[in-house]
Design a protein around this motif. Structure first.
Motif, PDB file in Angstrom:
ATOM      1  N   SER A 110      36.458  30.925  47.560  1.00 18.87           N
ATOM      2  CA  SER A 110      35.609  31.319  46.449  1.00 18.87           C
ATOM      3  C   SER A 110      34.270  31.771  47.019  1.00 18.87           C
ATOM      4  O   SER A 110      33.774  31.206  47.984  1.00 18.87           O
ATOM      5  CB  SER A 110      35.405  30.133  45.504  1.00 18.87           C
ATOM      6  OG  SER A 110      34.578  30.513  44.428  1.00 18.87           O
ATOM      7  N   ASP A 130      32.665  35.448  43.112  1.00 20.09           N
ATOM      8  CA  ASP A 130      33.711  34.807  42.306  1.00 20.09           C
ATOM      9  C   ASP A 130      33.092  33.925  41.228  1.00 20.09           C
ATOM     10  O   ASP A 130      33.538  33.914  40.080  1.00 20.09           O
ATOM     11  CB  ASP A 130      34.627  33.940  43.178  1.00 20.09           C
ATOM     12  CG  ASP A 130      35.544  34.748  44.055  1.00 20.09           C
ATOM     13  OD1 ASP A 130      36.022  35.810  43.608  1.00 20.09           O
ATOM     14  OD2 ASP A 130      35.793  34.320  45.191  1.00 20.09           O
ATOM     15  N   ARG A 138      41.583  41.562  38.891  1.00 18.03           N
ATOM     16  CA  ARG A 138      40.989  41.798  40.202  1.00 18.03           C
ATOM     17  C   ARG A 138      41.657  43.040  40.751  1.00 18.03           C
ATOM     18  O   ARG A 138      42.866  43.219  40.600  1.00 18.03           O
ATOM     19  CB  ARG A 138      41.237  40.631  41.154  1.00 18.03           C
ATOM     20  CG  ARG A 138      40.506  39.372  40.780  1.00 18.03           C
ATOM     21  CD  ARG A 138      39.003  39.579  40.859  1.00 18.03           C
ATOM     22  NE  ARG A 138      38.307  38.367  40.532  1.00 18.03           N
ATOM     23  CZ  ARG A 138      37.403  37.811  41.315  1.00 18.03           C
ATOM     24  NH1 ARG A 138      37.081  38.342  42.449  1.00 18.03           N
ATOM     25  NH2 ARG A 138      36.805  36.719  40.946  1.00 18.03           N
TER      26      ARG A 138
END
Length: 126
Positions: free
Chosen positions: A102, A106, A122
Motif C-alpha cells: 500500500s 493507495d 485500477r
C-alpha cells in the motif's frame, strides 16, 4: 490533469526522463509496471510509453489477465498501443507485480480524495 480544454496539462512525474532512467536501470527481463486510478492518465501514459519505444509488454500478462478474468471477471483489456497493454485490474503476479503493498496514493484512493480517480478500478500498464 483533466482540466478545461483551454488550460495546459500539469506536469507529471512519469515523463520521458523517468522512462529513459527506468529503461537504463532495469536488468534484462526486468519489468516496469504502472498502476493508476485515473483512466485518462492511464491512456496518456500508455501512449507515452508506446511512443518512447524502449518498452515491451510483460510476456504472458495479457493471457494471464484473460484467464483470471474468466475466473473472477475482475480484469479487462482496455486497449493496446505499441505492443503494450492497458488492463483494468488490481496489479498482481500476472503482470510481474508480486508484492502486495500500500502506498500514500493507495490511501488517498481509498478515501476518495481525487475527483478524477475511478471509484473501483485500477489501470495497469505492463
Amino acid at each position: 490533469q483533466q482540466q478545461q480544454q483551454q488550460q495546459p496539462e500539469a506536469a507529471h512525474m512519469l515523463d520521458r526522463r523517468l522512462f529513459d532512467a527506468a529503461a537504463a536501470a532495469l536488468r534484462p527481463g526486468g519489468t516496469f509496471t504502472i498502476v493508476t486510478d485515473n483512466a485518462w492518465f492511464a491512456d496518456l501514459l500508455l501512449d507515452s510509453l508506446a511512443a518512447h519505444g524502449a518498452w515491451a509488454a510483460v510476456p504472458g500478462a495479457l493471457e494471464a489477465a484473460k484467464a483470471a478474468a474468466a475466473a473472477d471477471d475482475a480484469r479487462a483489456l482496455r486497449r493496446t498501443a505499441g505492443g503494450l497493454q492497458l488492463i483494468v485490474a488490481p496489479p498482481g503476479e500476472w503482470c510481474g507485480h508480486v508484492v502486495a503493498s500500500s502506498s500514500y496514493f493507495d490511501r488517498l484512493w481509498r478515501r476518495g480524495v481525487s475527483k478524477y480517480s475511478a471509484v473501483a478500478d485500477r489501470y495497469v500498464i505492463c
